[in-house]
Design a protein around this motif. Structure first.
Motif, PDB file in Angstrom:
ATOM      1  N   ARG A 213      24.166  68.832  25.258  1.00  0.00           N
ATOM      2  CA  ARG A 213      23.842  68.143  24.012  1.00  0.00           C
ATOM      3  C   ARG A 213      25.032  68.143  23.055  1.00  0.00           C
ATOM      4  O   ARG A 213      25.258  67.182  22.334  1.00  0.00           O
ATOM      5  CB  ARG A 213      22.645  68.818  23.344  1.00  0.00           C
ATOM      6  N   LEU A 214      25.792  69.246  23.066  1.00  0.00           N
ATOM      7  CA  LEU A 214      26.985  69.324  22.220  1.00  0.00           C
ATOM      8  C   LEU A 214      27.990  68.246  22.605  1.00  0.00           C
ATOM      9  O   LEU A 214      28.539  67.561  21.734  1.00  0.00           O
ATOM     10  CB  LEU A 214      27.619  70.716  22.350  1.00  0.00           C
ATOM     11  N   ALA A 215      28.239  68.094  23.899  1.00  0.00           N
ATOM     12  CA  ALA A 215      29.176  67.064  24.357  1.00  0.00           C
ATOM     13  C   ALA A 215      28.669  65.671  23.982  1.00  0.00           C
ATOM     14  O   ALA A 215      29.447  64.800  23.559  1.00  0.00           O
ATOM     15  CB  ALA A 215      29.372  67.174  25.870  1.00  0.00           C
ATOM     16  N   TRP A 216      27.359  65.459  24.128  1.00  0.00           N
ATOM     17  CA  TRP A 216      26.756  64.173  23.760  1.00  0.00           C
ATOM     18  C   TRP A 216      26.922  63.898  22.271  1.00  0.00           C
ATOM     19  O   TRP A 216      27.313  62.799  21.862  1.00  0.00           O
ATOM     20  CB  TRP A 216      25.289  64.197  24.150  1.00  0.00           C
ATOM     21  N   LYS A 217      26.648  64.925  21.422  1.00  0.00           N
ATOM     22  CA  LYS A 217      26.752  64.727  19.981  1.00  0.00           C
ATOM     23  C   LYS A 217      28.206  64.511  19.550  1.00  0.00           C
ATOM     24  O   LYS A 217      28.480  63.676  18.687  1.00  0.00           O
ATOM     25  CB  LYS A 217      26.155  65.937  19.260  1.00  0.00           C
ATOM     26  N   GLU A 218      29.134  65.237  20.156  1.00  0.00           N
ATOM     27  CA  GLU A 218      30.538  65.059  19.803  1.00  0.00           C
ATOM     28  C   GLU A 218      31.024  63.664  20.159  1.00  0.00           C
ATOM     29  O   GLU A 218      31.840  63.076  19.438  1.00  0.00           O
ATOM     30  CB  GLU A 218      31.394  66.118  20.501  1.00  0.00           C
ATOM     31  N   ALA A 219      30.531  63.117  21.276  1.00  0.00           N
ATOM     32  CA  ALA A 219      30.897  61.744  21.651  1.00  0.00           C
ATOM     33  C   ALA A 219      30.359  60.753  20.623  1.00  0.00           C
ATOM     34  O   ALA A 219      31.047  59.796  20.236  1.00  0.00           O
ATOM     35  CB  ALA A 219      30.364  61.418  23.039  1.00  0.00           C
ATOM     36  N   ILE A 220      29.125  60.986  20.162  1.00  0.00           N
ATOM     37  CA  ILE A 220      28.538  60.112  19.145  1.00  0.00           C
ATOM     38  C   ILE A 220      29.335  60.190  17.845  1.00  0.00           C
ATOM     39  O   ILE A 220      29.652  59.167  17.216  1.00  0.00           O
ATOM     40  CB  ILE A 220      27.066  60.490  18.892  1.00  0.00           C
TER      41      ILE A 220
ATOM     42  N   SER B  81      32.448  61.053  17.455  1.00  0.00           N
ATOM     43  CA  SER B  81      33.754  60.416  17.641  1.00  0.00           C
ATOM     44  C   SER B  81      33.643  58.903  17.533  1.00  0.00           C
ATOM     45  O   SER B  81      34.500  58.240  16.935  1.00  0.00           O
ATOM     46  CB  SER B  81      34.342  60.809  19.001  1.00  0.00           C
ATOM     47  N   ASP B  82      32.571  58.363  18.108  1.00  0.00           N
ATOM     48  CA  ASP B  82      32.351  56.914  18.026  1.00  0.00           C
ATOM     49  C   ASP B  82      32.114  56.481  16.584  1.00  0.00           C
ATOM     50  O   ASP B  82      32.661  55.467  16.124  1.00  0.00           O
ATOM     51  CB  ASP B  82      31.159  56.516  18.899  1.00  0.00           C
ATOM     52  N   ILE B  83      31.312  57.259  15.850  1.00  0.00           N
ATOM     53  CA  ILE B  83      31.047  56.929  14.445  1.00  0.00           C
ATOM     54  C   ILE B  83      32.330  56.980  13.631  1.00  0.00           C
ATOM     55  O   ILE B  83      32.621  56.082  12.830  1.00  0.00           O
ATOM     56  CB  ILE B  83      29.993  57.886  13.860  1.00  0.00           C
ATOM     57  N   GLU B  84      33.137  58.025  13.836  1.00  0.00           N
ATOM     58  CA  GLU B  84      34.381  58.160  13.092  1.00  0.00           C
ATOM     59  C   GLU B  84      35.337  57.014  13.388  1.00  0.00           C
ATOM     60  O   GLU B  84      36.026  56.515  12.489  1.00  0.00           O
ATOM     61  CB  GLU B  84      35.027  59.509  13.416  1.00  0.00           C
ATOM     62  N   ALA B  85      35.370  56.580  14.649  1.00  0.00           N
ATOM     63  CA  ALA B  85      36.226  55.454  15.011  1.00  0.00           C
ATOM     64  C   ALA B  85      35.748  54.176  14.342  1.00  0.00           C
ATOM     65  O   ALA B  85      36.567  53.365  13.861  1.00  0.00           O
ATOM     66  CB  ALA B  85      36.249  55.280  16.532  1.00  0.00           C
ATOM     67  N   ARG B  86      34.441  53.978  14.282  1.00  0.00           N
ATOM     68  CA  ARG B  86      33.896  52.784  13.633  1.00  0.00           C
ATOM     69  C   ARG B  86      34.158  52.811  12.134  1.00  0.00           C
ATOM     70  O   ARG B  86      34.491  51.791  11.528  1.00  0.00           O
ATOM     71  CB  ARG B  86      32.390  52.687  13.916  1.00  0.00           C
ATOM     72  N   ILE B  87      34.019  53.979  11.531  1.00  0.00           N
ATOM     73  CA  ILE B  87      34.252  54.094  10.083  1.00  0.00           C
ATOM     74  C   ILE B  87      35.701  53.770   9.738  1.00  0.00           C
ATOM     75  O   ILE B  87      35.981  53.104   8.740  1.00  0.00           O
ATOM     76  CB  ILE B  87      33.893  55.514   9.596  1.00  0.00           C
TER      77      ILE B  87
ATOM     78  N   PRO C 178      34.463  57.468  -5.780  1.00  0.00           N
ATOM     79  CA  PRO C 178      33.924  57.003  -4.492  1.00  0.00           C
ATOM     80  C   PRO C 178      33.615  58.168  -3.558  1.00  0.00           C
ATOM     81  O   PRO C 178      34.368  59.144  -3.498  1.00  0.00           O
ATOM     82  CB  PRO C 178      35.059  56.126  -3.944  1.00  0.00           C
ATOM     83  N   LEU C 179      32.506  58.061  -2.870  1.00  0.00           N
ATOM     84  CA  LEU C 179      32.116  59.055  -1.867  1.00  0.00           C
ATOM     85  C   LEU C 179      31.904  58.294  -0.560  1.00  0.00           C
ATOM     86  O   LEU C 179      30.799  57.847  -0.263  1.00  0.00           O
ATOM     87  CB  LEU C 179      30.847  59.786  -2.295  1.00  0.00           C
ATOM     88  N   PRO C 180      32.965  58.132   0.242  1.00  0.00           N
ATOM     89  CA  PRO C 180      32.886  57.277   1.432  1.00  0.00           C
ATOM     90  C   PRO C 180      31.897  57.789   2.468  1.00  0.00           C
ATOM     91  O   PRO C 180      31.536  58.970   2.493  1.00  0.00           O
ATOM     92  CB  PRO C 180      34.321  57.309   1.981  1.00  0.00           C
ATOM     93  N   VAL C 181      31.501  56.889   3.347  1.00  0.00           N
ATOM     94  CA  VAL C 181      30.681  57.257   4.494  1.00  0.00           C
ATOM     95  C   VAL C 181      31.500  58.176   5.390  1.00  0.00           C
ATOM     96  O   VAL C 181      32.688  57.955   5.628  1.00  0.00           O
ATOM     97  CB  VAL C 181      30.263  55.997   5.287  1.00  0.00           C
ATOM     98  N   SER C 182      30.884  59.231   5.900  1.00  0.00           N
ATOM     99  CA  SER C 182      31.552  60.148   6.817  1.00  0.00           C
ATOM    100  C   SER C 182      30.509  60.782   7.723  1.00  0.00           C
ATOM    101  O   SER C 182      29.302  60.559   7.567  1.00  0.00           O
ATOM    102  CB  SER C 182      32.315  61.231   6.052  1.00  0.00           C
ATOM    103  N   THR C 183      30.980  61.584   8.647  1.00  0.00           N
ATOM    104  CA  THR C 183      30.076  62.285   9.560  1.00  0.00           C
ATOM    105  C   THR C 183      29.748  63.687   9.069  1.00  0.00           C
ATOM    106  O   THR C 183      29.115  64.464   9.792  1.00  0.00           O
ATOM    107  CB  THR C 183      30.697  62.379  10.967  1.00  0.00           C
ATOM    108  N   VAL C 184      30.156  64.010   7.846  1.00  0.00           N
ATOM    109  CA  VAL C 184      29.967  65.370   7.331  1.00  0.00           C
ATOM    110  C   VAL C 184      28.496  65.763   7.332  1.00  0.00           C
ATOM    111  O   VAL C 184      28.140  66.890   7.665  1.00  0.00           O
ATOM    112  CB  VAL C 184      30.561  65.496   5.919  1.00  0.00           C
ATOM    113  N   GLY C 185      27.630  64.835   6.966  1.00  0.00           N
ATOM    114  CA  GLY C 185      26.217  65.179   6.863  1.00  0.00           C
ATOM    115  C   GLY C 185      25.439  65.077   8.162  1.00  0.00           C
ATOM    116  O   GLY C 185      24.228  65.334   8.174  1.00  0.00           O
ATOM    117  N   VAL C 186      26.107  64.695   9.242  1.00  0.00           N
ATOM    118  CA  VAL C 186      25.410  64.570  10.530  1.00  0.00           C
ATOM    119  C   VAL C 186      25.308  65.949  11.168  1.00  0.00           C
ATOM    120  O   VAL C 186      26.327  66.581  11.453  1.00  0.00           O
ATOM    121  CB  VAL C 186      26.154  63.609  11.473  1.00  0.00           C
ATOM    122  N   PRO C 187      24.094  66.464  11.402  1.00  0.00           N
ATOM    123  CA  PRO C 187      23.967  67.824  11.954  1.00  0.00           C
ATOM    124  C   PRO C 187      24.491  67.917  13.379  1.00  0.00           C
ATOM    125  O   PRO C 187      24.295  67.017  14.184  1.00  0.00           O
ATOM    126  CB  PRO C 187      22.455  68.081  11.895  1.00  0.00           C
ATOM    127  N   ASN C 188      25.181  69.019  13.654  1.00  0.00           N
ATOM    128  CA  ASN C 188      25.673  69.278  15.006  1.00  0.00           C
ATOM    129  C   ASN C 188      25.654  70.790  15.222  1.00  0.00           C
ATOM    130  O   ASN C 188      26.686  71.462  15.143  1.00  0.00           O
ATOM    131  CB  ASN C 188      27.085  68.721  15.187  1.00  0.00           C
TER     132      ASN C 188
END
Length: 224
Positions: free
Chosen positions: A29-36, A38-44, A182-192
């Protein structure tokens, strides 16, 4: 090995196997979440594009955009909490651009500085499209008289401010505004938390094996 030791040994082996399996599953699950993430960060972080004519909440989530227009006086204040800042308001304004009206999350302002928020007027915004999921059964209803909200409910905010149900979360606003940061969109609040869960399961496995070994040693001493 005596017959009295067989059952505890089997229980120990089965229990350890289950706990190890749970730990391995959490690593997967950790590997799956890290891939997600990474994808979100690339899109942002991708190059910004023009505001799409028709945005999809799933396909266009986090889409980087750049738009110029007028941020008007129609504003909602969403109560939130930000690390190192404490209680703040997210400042959500109606934003007129290219003949359209959308929502603009300009950023945050300390609660005490709400009265110092001004109307920015003509600006160029670089940011990301977002459809936050911040509403649950405990979210209070907004207070229209105070323009006070407790979640970024995009459809409801759009209806209240007379815009499309489309939210741009600003990364930069040019020219820079007043007290709003400004408070940009980030992955900080995504639980992992999967690594912590994996460590917990493997630790429980070690304890389980230790207890099994202790029990077997006691049984062996009693039968000697």
């Amino acid at each position: 090995m005596t017959k009295r030791m067989i059952v505890p040994l089997l229980i120990g082996i089965v229990g350890a196997a289950i706990l190890i399996g749970l730990g391995v599953w959490q690593l997967q699950r950790l590997a799956w979440k890290e891939a997600i993430l990474s994808d979100i960060e690339a899109r942002i972080a991708a190059a910004p594009v023009a505001l799409p004519a028709s945005a999809d909440p799933e396909a266009d989530r986090y889409l980087p955009v750049r738009a110029s227009g007028v941020a008007g006086s129609e504003t909602a204040f969403v109560l939130a909490s930000v690390k190192d800042m404490g209680a703040v308001y997210r400042v959500i304004s109606a934003f007129a651009t290219d003949g359209r009206r959308v929502l603009l999350d300009r950023g945050v302002v300390p609660v005490a500085a709400r009265d110092r928020v001004s109307t920015p007027g003509q600006v160029t915004v670089t940011g990301n499209l977002h459809w936050p999921d911040e509403i649950d059964s405990f979210t209070p209803d907004p207070d229209p008289a105070e323009a006070l909200w407790f979640a970024r409910d995009v459809p409801a905010l759009a209806e209240a401010l007379g815009t499309e149900p489309l939210l741009i979360v600003a990364r930069t606003v040019e020219p820079p505004g007043d007290v709003v940061t400004p408070l940009p969109v980030s992955t900080v609040g995504v639980p992992n938390d999967h690594l912590e869960y994996a460590v917990t399961w493997f630790s429980l496995c070690a304890v389980w094996l230790g207890m099994t070994g202790f029990l077997l040693s006691r049984i062996r001493r009693r039968t000697v």
